[in-house]
Design a protein around this motif. Structure first.
Motif, PDB file in Angstrom:
ATOM      1  N   ASP A 148       6.742  -9.838   8.471  1.00  0.00           N
ATOM      2  CA  ASP A 148       6.297  -8.900   8.783  1.00  0.00           C
ATOM      3  C   ASP A 148       4.432  -8.283   8.941  1.00  0.00           C
ATOM      4  O   ASP A 148       4.974  -7.374   8.463  1.00  0.00           O
ATOM      5  CB  ASP A 148       6.400  -8.678   6.452  1.00  0.00           C
ATOM      6  N   LEU A 152       4.776  -4.081  10.433  1.00  0.00           N
ATOM      7  CA  LEU A 152       3.837  -3.681   9.926  1.00  0.00           C
ATOM      8  C   LEU A 152       2.173  -2.857  10.772  1.00  0.00           C
ATOM      9  O   LEU A 152       2.449  -1.544  10.672  1.00  0.00           O
ATOM     10  CB  LEU A 152       2.618  -3.769   8.240  1.00  0.00           C
ATOM     11  N   TYR A 153       1.591  -3.884  11.485  1.00  0.00           N
ATOM     12  CA  TYR A 153       0.727  -3.394  12.371  1.00  0.00           C
ATOM     13  C   TYR A 153       1.377  -3.129  13.188  1.00  0.00           C
ATOM     14  O   TYR A 153       1.096  -2.541  14.305  1.00  0.00           O
ATOM     15  CB  TYR A 153      -0.297  -4.687  11.901  1.00  0.00           C
ATOM     16  N   PRO A 158       7.174   0.604   7.866  1.00  0.00           N
ATOM     17  CA  PRO A 158       6.583  -0.259   6.053  1.00  0.00           C
ATOM     18  C   PRO A 158       7.249  -1.271   5.512  1.00  0.00           C
ATOM     19  O   PRO A 158       8.249  -0.910   5.319  1.00  0.00           O
ATOM     20  CB  PRO A 158       6.197   1.341   5.897  1.00  0.00           C
ATOM     21  N   LEU A 197       3.237   4.238   5.271  1.00  0.00           N
ATOM     22  CA  LEU A 197       2.559   3.053   7.084  1.00  0.00           C
ATOM     23  C   LEU A 197       1.229   2.812   6.481  1.00  0.00           C
ATOM     24  O   LEU A 197       0.917   1.418   6.330  1.00  0.00           O
ATOM     25  CB  LEU A 197       3.356   3.153   8.525  1.00  0.00           C
ATOM     26  N   TYR A 200       0.363   0.922   3.017  1.00  0.00           N
ATOM     27  CA  TYR A 200       0.574  -0.663   2.952  1.00  0.00           C
ATOM     28  C   TYR A 200      -0.540  -1.825   4.149  1.00  0.00           C
ATOM     29  O   TYR A 200      -0.736  -2.305   3.683  1.00  0.00           O
ATOM     30  CB  TYR A 200       2.129  -1.111   3.544  1.00  0.00           C
ATOM     31  N   GLN A 201      -0.204  -0.706   5.129  1.00  0.00           N
ATOM     32  CA  GLN A 201      -1.322  -1.739   5.783  1.00  0.00           C
ATOM     33  C   GLN A 201      -2.386  -1.107   5.356  1.00  0.00           C
ATOM     34  O   GLN A 201      -2.968  -2.553   5.046  1.00  0.00           O
ATOM     35  CB  GLN A 201      -2.009  -0.754   7.151  1.00  0.00           C
TER      36      GLN A 201
END
Length: 230
Positions: A148, A152-153, A158, A197, A200-201
């Motif tokens: 994950d 994500l990164y 997202p 995004l 969540y980051q």
């Protein structure tokens, strides 16, 4: 407003944008206040990573950071870069001894060198597309948190990342039970926040920053200011 959303706004107000995932090519920022290393953070730059090389760097960092702190990972990434091995093709061509020595600072170098080599082969097969979560989980050494984090990164998908800090904070606030599963915690966050995004980051990074201040081993968790949400 659900407590999950309230926590996000409270932490963002306290600490500001965090600029995760750190990249070696960025010098870091003085703001927001941050514990530990400052190298490579880039607040409000959600377009990063921009290149496939940077994407691979983030993924390599996600593997190397297992069971160690980020400053140890930085040293390993810098050693890999000095060998030109933050390129997946060059990494897979390194001999075992050289690769192990390059990642020694991150600990568990025998296992992590194997994980990096296997992931590099997979990364080369991707071309320009993003992987599916299920594909990542089939790779040796990549569990749900690592997969994950990559999505994500590195690949701008997202999806919320659950780590030990998330468990400590949510557990202390009574949001989760002690043995609740990873995916249930992820669902709790995603059900109560928009699938954006940047959110969540930032939420994941903000929970880490907060935990370093209030949830270190031996800390009195009753001092956590987020207890106001209970």
């Amino acid at each position: 407003m659900h407590c999950v959303e309230w926590i996000y706004h409270e932490l963002y107000g306290r600490y500001g944008p965090q600029g995760w995932w750190p990249l070696l090519d960025y010098g870091g920022e003085r703001e927001p206040a941050k514990t530990g290393s400052r190298r490579g953070y880039h607040p409000l730059r959600y377009d990063l990573p921009e290149t496939r090389t940077q994407t691979f760097e983030v993924c390599a960092g996600a593997i190397l950071t297992q069971n160690t702190n980020w400053m140890n990972v930085e040293r390993a990434l810098l050693d890999l870069r000095s060998l030109g091995a933050l390129d997946p093709l060059r990494l897979v061509r390194l001999d075992d001894a050289t690769l192990k020595e390059a990642v020694r600072s991150a600990g568990y170098y025998n296992q992590k060198s194997r994980y990096l080599r296997e992931f590099a082969d997979f990364f080369l097969s991707l071309g320009t597309k993003a992987p599916a979560r299920e594909e990542l989980l089939e790779i040796r050494g990549i569990g749900r948190e690592t997969a994950d984090s990559m999505l994500l990164y590195a690949f701008h998908v997202p999806i919320f990342v659950v780590d030990a800090y998330t468990r400590r904070i949510f557990g202390n606030l009574g949001l989760i039970e002690e043995k609740v599963g990873y995916d249930r915690i992820r669902d709790l966050v995603e059900e109560n926040l928009p699938p954006a995004l940047p959110v969540y980051q930032e939420y994941h990074a903000l929970l880490v920053e907060h935990a370093k201040r209030y949830y270190r081993k031996g800390a009195d968790r009753r001092a956590c200011p987020l207890l106001a949400c209970r």
